[in-house]
Motif scaffolding. Structure first.
Motif, PDB file in Angstrom:
ATOM      1  N   GLY A  32       0.805  -1.217   0.000  1.00 53.93           N
ATOM      2  CA  GLY A  32       0.000   0.000   0.000  1.00 53.93           C
ATOM      3  C   GLY A  32       0.839   1.268   0.000  1.00 53.93           C
ATOM      4  O   GLY A  32       0.622   2.175  -0.809  1.00 53.93           O
ATOM      5  N   ASN A  33       1.820   1.309   0.893  1.00 52.48           N
ATOM      6  CA  ASN A  33       2.625   2.523   0.994  1.00 52.48           C
ATOM      7  C   ASN A  33       3.416   2.796  -0.271  1.00 52.48           C
ATOM      8  O   ASN A  33       3.611   3.937  -0.660  1.00 52.48           O
ATOM      9  N   TRP A  34       3.856   1.740  -0.898  1.00 49.47           N
ATOM     10  CA  TRP A  34       4.644   1.910  -2.116  1.00 49.47           C
ATOM     11  C   TRP A  34       3.780   2.503  -3.239  1.00 49.47           C
ATOM     12  O   TRP A  34       4.147   3.478  -3.881  1.00 49.47           O
ATOM     13  N   TYR A  35       2.593   1.916  -3.428  1.00 51.94           N
ATOM     14  CA  TYR A  35       1.696   2.453  -4.454  1.00 51.94           C
ATOM     15  C   TYR A  35       1.348   3.904  -4.140  1.00 51.94           C
ATOM     16  O   TYR A  35       1.319   4.768  -5.015  1.00 51.94           O
ATOM     17  N   PHE A  36       1.072   4.147  -2.863  1.00 51.95           N
ATOM     18  CA  PHE A  36       0.649   5.480  -2.462  1.00 51.95           C
ATOM     19  C   PHE A  36       1.773   6.491  -2.710  1.00 51.95           C
ATOM     20  O   PHE A  36       1.542   7.621  -3.160  1.00 51.95           O
ATOM     21  N   ASP A  37       2.986   6.078  -2.454  1.00 54.69           N
ATOM     22  CA  ASP A  37       4.149   6.937  -2.682  1.00 54.69           C
ATOM     23  C   ASP A  37       4.276   7.258  -4.172  1.00 54.69           C
ATOM     24  O   ASP A  37       4.447   8.415  -4.572  1.00 54.69           O
ATOM     25  N   LEU A  38       4.151   6.241  -5.016  1.00 53.44           N
ATOM     26  CA  LEU A  38       4.238   6.459  -6.464  1.00 53.44           C
ATOM     27  C   LEU A  38       3.117   7.393  -6.923  1.00 53.44           C
ATOM     28  O   LEU A  38       3.313   8.262  -7.763  1.00 53.44           O
ATOM     29  N   LEU A  39       1.962   7.190  -6.333  1.00 51.50           N
ATOM     30  CA  LEU A  39       0.800   8.009  -6.692  1.00 51.50           C
ATOM     31  C   LEU A  39       1.061   9.477  -6.350  1.00 51.50           C
ATOM     32  O   LEU A  39       0.859  10.359  -7.165  1.00 51.50           O
ATOM     33  N   LYS A  40       1.538   9.716  -5.129  1.00 47.93           N
ATOM     34  CA  LYS A  40       1.718  11.099  -4.699  1.00 47.93           C
ATOM     35  C   LYS A  40       2.799  11.800  -5.516  1.00 47.93           C
ATOM     36  O   LYS A  40       2.703  12.982  -5.810  1.00 47.93           O
ATOM     37  N   LYS A  41       3.839  11.052  -5.850  1.00 47.30           N
ATOM     38  CA  LYS A  41       4.918  11.666  -6.614  1.00 47.30           C
ATOM     39  C   LYS A  41       4.606  11.762  -8.096  1.00 47.30           C
ATOM     40  O   LYS A  41       5.323  12.420  -8.843  1.00 47.30           O
ATOM     41  N   GLY A  42       3.548  11.058  -8.519  1.00 43.91           N
ATOM     42  CA  GLY A  42       3.183  11.096  -9.927  1.00 43.91           C
ATOM     43  C   GLY A  42       4.272  10.546 -10.831  1.00 43.91           C
ATOM     44  O   GLY A  42       4.431  10.963 -11.974  1.00 43.91           O
ATOM     45  N   GLU A  43       5.026   9.587 -10.306  1.00 50.18           N
ATOM     46  CA  GLU A  43       6.133   9.033 -11.083  1.00 50.18           C
ATOM     47  C   GLU A  43       5.615   8.101 -12.185  1.00 50.18           C
ATOM     48  O   GLU A  43       4.636   7.410 -12.011  1.00 50.18           O
TER      49      GLU A  43
END
Ligand code: SRM
Ligand SMILES: Cc1cc2nc3c(=O)[nH]c(=O)nc-3n(C[C@H](O)[C@H](O)[C@H](O)COP(=O)(O)OP(=O)(O)OC[C@H]3O[C@@H](n4cnc5c(N)ncnc54)[C@H](O)[C@@H]3O)c2cc1C
Ligand code: SF4
Ligand code: FES
Lengths: 112, 826
Positions: free
Chosen positions: B384-395
């Motif tokens: 979850g945290n990994w997806y959420f991190d990618l989402l927030k950074k828009g990578e």
């Protein structure tokens, strides 16, 4: 079976990641191993811990896990790996023309 | 009216900051301010609740009995005292006079302010139906509500929770654990529809129902019925559900009454700018009571950002609040649910989905133009945290799109040798602790500042100090930073891999893998051919996932399973033929006697499992011994395998004066249907004819105790160093049901326990209630499990001895060569 090397059979007779034994009358067996990357090693078939049959263990990488208490023994040196201490005699072995050759003197010495 | 009762220290000319609301945002804002400029304001906090500042999120664990109030206090009295803050609790503010710059409390205090901060949070929304004001109808918002629920649970009876969102489900879970009969009414077709999609909502509903809750979706409440106090809830379709307690958890409304009275600009909440300033420059607002850029909030993470922006402004270094996406986790023990961002789909959005029905896992990541825009995870939320991190950074995730759904460890391939690579790869801004809004960078800074244990990190930066779901990550960060000094890290299958048992199994099933090399390749094994721990486990996981189709690797089996006999300390073997249910015959006994004599077996003994064990057989002689036993109709007893061992029986109704059922006959039937199957560990069964239990069924993996009216089925028993008596799984009326339940239980164990985990530790890990939920309520699911077991039995119920006796694999019994030194010398 003459000369300095004992011809014990085709290398394919030893399963990959497995082992076979050579019986030495009047002495302990020799375990001959073949690793996953097709190298051949020979050790006395006797674990330095409580004499488990190393030939019956699980071969992985360059080591075998003894079937009795799971010590790991290096196939190249016979030394116990990790925390455990002890050493099993090794026997010089080579593969020539697909035949596995065991050093006669080494076999006698180890099995004695 | 009293005026200014607070003694202002002489000479203290600082501006007076009054905070209305002693809740999460109000106190956090003060903490942030103190961190920037501790001396700037004289601070007074006025709270309606008669309590110190506590973690509202954790009311759910308090209700569930997992925490006490003391454990959820964020700032105790000493915090107020140490920082010179005046706390007026239990005395709500009833009016704000903006012209005079005063606030008035219910008790009549009037206080002057220079700056005012409104942090009044939200009120539970009470649906306007008849009966809504009856005693026994409450919301779920503060400690008073929890006390109310605990008192109701004490009296027992039924509770109806209206609302199937996060709050409602946490309330229902707590009440159900506290012993109430719980019904959840949800107006929408699926639970938590704002956070979860339909598939995850359905899984959640199924899981909750299995735990004994009644969940009614599409349920529209018409009326709360009761004479003087609540008695029932009536739905629009006429259904009436009895209720001693009704919890309304249908939503929240920003608490704006006070601000509205004061004439501030109000929309859905108190309107604020990027610095949390209201339409009156002397008044700020923060938390759930505000509306920023048209948005109102109901989770803490954005509130923490607001508090930072607010403190920056108050300290004279304005930064400005920027809304960020939020993520949600459900705090119900044993149910892992995560969602983040937008998963409604829409134009150009692409779904990547992974489902594992048998393990109850559902994952969905929504990608738009190579960027993650949303994620829903059910059953396994580790990434979850990994997806959420990618989402927030828009990578961009274009490169890893194909493997994205398998999670970080898999998608990032390399670095597999380091089990903490996953955490190491997170960016510094990645949010680790959602409850307290702590980023990875802050956790690391805290560790570098001397916090070298989990507790130290918890008190240092609050990460993992609330719901605890990020504890594993924080431990990994500790290990990463401090190397060997900390004990931790996710438990992997062995040192050859970064995956745990469950991950490996999931991937084997998801990718229909067939062989050990394939698994090692696809899961990036760190060693070329594994080790003596992972190889037998992988072999088992493969055979369980694809019986008949997987490729068995003899070299990955322990010697006993390769030799179909038990190795002894002197290198000989023991042989135990199967004796169905412990029954034998003259013919079998004669054959055994003959074998003992013919092969000079030094010992034969009756075993603890009601069989005969022949000791001291040389590996060369094994095939011949088996041939002789086969000739008398006997097959392998699997006394050597991680497999079904023995079914012990007692004499039962056929002979015994107490026997209630034919325990011997049933034992034989069970052994006939289960023999030969491979398991995570050895598996033992017994059938006793009455509760005197002569077959010791209650320390077996599966035990049957016959009673007059049927069969009690027991599971999870274990002898050994730590004896564990069984748990009662259920009672059934017929032999047929007992046989089906036995097969279904075995299959559940086969599919879900970790290799070398016996049923006793497995059940202690997952809980009896879970096992029951998989086997009891749903006949179709049970039949499916049993069906999979019998399917796999088609491949394993052939006697391995027969093949060897007929000449198969002679090599492993015979030496490769023989060497006679004397002859050689000659
Ligand atoms: C032969 C027997 C003793 C006997 O002569 O009575 C026996 C012999 C061994 N037991 Fe046992 N157990 C025997 C019945 C039991 C029982 C009684 C029973 O099955 O009702 C128990 C307690 C019940 C249970 O399993 O919970 C029992 C609990 C153990 C344990 C502890 C298991 C545990 O989960 O804690 C071990 C150790 C292990 O498996 O790791 C063990 C391990 C062993 C091993 C396999 C040790 C080994 O790895 O070499 C022994 C193999 C001897 C051999 O070479 O044959 N044996 N062992 C019994 C064989 C029964 C059979 O007919 O198949
Ligand atoms: C049971 C439960 C579980 C939750 N779980 C989660 C979760 O898992 N994750 C998550 O992110 N969020 C969760 N939340 C939401 C989270 O608790 C809120 O977002 C957060 O508490 C809002 O903070 P706040 O300061 O705005 O409001 P509050 O924390 O409610 O604080 C407002 C305070 O102001 C007081 N007050 C109101 N009016 C006055 C007045 N006139 N005078 C004086 N005082 C007044 C109130 O009594 C209250 O103490 C949960 C909420 C609940 C109730
Ligand atoms: S368990 Fe009951 S029925 Fe079975 S032998 Fe003992 S007393 Fe008899
Ligand atoms: S005898 Fe080999 S490990 Fe004990």
């Amino acid at each position: 079976m003459t000369g300095d090397w004992l011809d014990i059979g085709w290398v394919e007779e030893i399963p990959l990641r497995g082992s076979r034994t050579v019986q030495v009358d009047g002495g302990d067996d020799i375990a001959v191993f073949r690793t996953g990357d097709n190298r051949v090693f020979a050790l006395l078939d006797r674990c330095p811990h409580k004499h488990g049959r190393l030939s019956q263990g699980i071969v992985h990488g360059g080591a075998v896990a003894c079937p009795l208490h799971n010590w790991r023994i290096s196939l190249a040196t016979g030394e116990a790996l990790g925390e455990d201490r002890g050493c099993t005699p090794t026997v010089p072995v080579k593969v020539s023309g697909g035949r596995v050759l065991l050093c006669r003197a080494g076999t006698l010495k180890a099995a004695a | 009216m009293k005026h200014e009762p607070i003694a202002v220290p002489p000479g203290d000319t600082r501006d007076h900051l009054i905070v209305i609301g002693n809740g999460m945002a109000g106190c956090r804002a003060v903490e942030e301010l103190l961190a920037r400029d501790p001396a700037r304001y004289r601070v007074t906090i006025i709270g309606a609740e008669p309590l110190v500042n506590y973690n509202r999120i954790m009311l759910s664990p308090v209700l569930a009995g997992e925490k006490t109030f003391d454990e959820i206090v964020l700032n105790g009295f000493d915090w107020y005292a140490d920082n010179g803050i005046t706390l007026l609790s239990g005395d709500p503010v009833v009016a704000i006079d903006r012209a005079a710059r005063t606030v008035t409390s219910r008790s009549g205090l009037v206080l002057d302010y220079d700056r005012l901060l409104i942090a009044t949070g939200s009120d539970p929304f009470i649906i306007p139906v008849p009966g809504k004001d009856l005693p026994g109808v409450i919301g779920f918002r503060d400690m008073k509500d929890v006390d109310h629920m605990l008192a109701a649970a004490e009296r027992g009876g039924s509770a109806v929770v209206i609302g199937g969102g996060l709050l409602g489900l946490e309330a229902a879970h707590g009440l159900s654990l506290r012993g109430m009969t719980v019904t959840v009414l949800h107006i929408m077709p699926t639970l938590m529809e704002r956070q979860l999609d339909e598939a995850a909502g359905w899984l959640l509903k199924t899981a909750l129902e299995a735990r004994g809750q009644t969940i009614l979706t599409g349920a529209d409440t018409a009326e709360i019925v009761g004479d003087g106090r609540v008695e029932a809830v009536r739905l629009k379709d006429g259904t009436t559900i009895p209720a001693d307690l009704v919890v309304m958890a249908v939503g929240i409304r920003p608490s704006v009454a006070l601000a509205r009275e004061a004439g501030l600009d109000i929309g859905r909440g108190i309107r604020v700018d990027d610095h949390m300033v209201t339409s009156d420059p002397a008044i700020l607002a923060v938390g759930e009571c505000v509306e920023h850029d048209g948005q109102v909030y109901g989770l803490v993470a954005p509130l923490w950002d607001m508090c930072r922006a607010l403190a920056d402004g108050l300290a004279g270094r304005p930064s400005g609040y920027r809304p960020a996406p939020t993520s949600t986790k459900l705090k119900v023990a044993g149910l892992d649910v995560f969602s983040a961002g937008d998963f409604s789909g829409g134009d150009g959005a692409e779904d990547i989905v992974l489902r594992d029905a048998s393990r109850g896992i559902y994952k969905r990541v929504v990608v738009k133009e190579d960027r993650i825009v949303g994620a829903v995870l059910y059953g396994d939320t580790a990434d979850g945290n990994w997806y959420f991190d990618l989402l927030k950074k828009g990578e961009s995730v274009g490169d890893i799109r194909d493997v994205l759904i398998f999670g970080q460890a898999f998608a990032q391939g390399g670095g597999q040798a380091d089990p903490r690579a996953a955490v190491a790869a997170l960016s510094d801004e990645a949010e680790i602790c959602g409850c307290n809004g702590v980023s990875k960078g802050r956790v690391l800074a805290c560790i570098d500042g001397g916090a070298h244990s989990l507790d130290a990190v918890r008190s240092g930066c609050k990460a993992s100090a609330s719901c605890g779901s990020c504890t594993g990550i924080v431990e990994s960060l500790l290990a990463l930073r401090l190397g060997g000094e900390v004990e931790a890290g996710p438990k992997t299958l062995c040192k050859c891999t970064t995956f745990g048992h469950d991950d490996v199994r999931r991937e084997i099933v998801a990718q229909a893998m067939r062989s050990i090399p394939e698994v090692m390749q696809k899961l990036h094994w760190a060693t070329p051919d594994g080790c003596s721990s992972c190889r037998p486990a992988l072999n088992y996981y493969l055979l369980c996932a694809l019986p008949g189709d997987y490729i068995d690797d003899q070299q990955s089996r322990f010697v006993n399973e390769r030799m179909h006999a038990n190795i002894q300390k002197d290198g000989t073997y023991s042989v135990v033929p199967r004796m169905w249910g412990g029954l034998t015959s003259p013919k079998e006994l004669r054959a055994i006697a003959d074998v003992v004599e013919k092969y000079n077996a030094p010992m034969v003994k009756v075993t603890g499992g009601q069989r005969l064990d022949i000791f001291g057989i040389r590996k060369e002689d094994l095939p011949a011994v088996w041939a002789d036993l086969n000739a008398a109709g006997m097959v392998s007893g699997h006394a050597y395998g991680k497999s079904l061992r023995t079914v012990k029986t007692c004499v039962g109704s056929e002979w015994c004066r107490f026997g209630t059922q034919d325990s011997t006959g049933l034992g034989v039937k069970i052994e006939r249907s289960t023999w030969g199957s491979w398991m995570p560990h050895k598996f033992k069964i017994a059938v006793s004819g009455c509760p005197r239990n002569c077959a010791e069924a209650t320390i077996k993996d599966f035990g049957v105790v016959c009673v007059d009216s049927g069969y009690e089925l027991h599971v999870g028993g274990n002898g050994g160093i730590r004896v564990r008596a069984t748990d009662l799984l259920c009672k059934v009326a017929t032999e047929g049901e007992a046989l089906e339940m036995c097969a279904a239980f075995i299959q559940l164990y086969r599919e879900e326990a970790r290799y070398l985990e016996r049923t006793a530790p497995w059940i202690e890990r997952v809980g009896l209630a879970y096992v029951q939920s998989r086997l009891l309520p749903d006949a179709a699911a049970r039949a499916a499990l049993a069906g999979r077991f019998f399917y796999s039995q088609r491949f394993s119920q052939d006697d391995p001895w027969a093949a060897r006796a007929a000449g198969d694999a002679q090599d492993i019994h015979a030496p490769m060569a023989r060497f006679t030194p004397v002859e050689e010398m000659a």
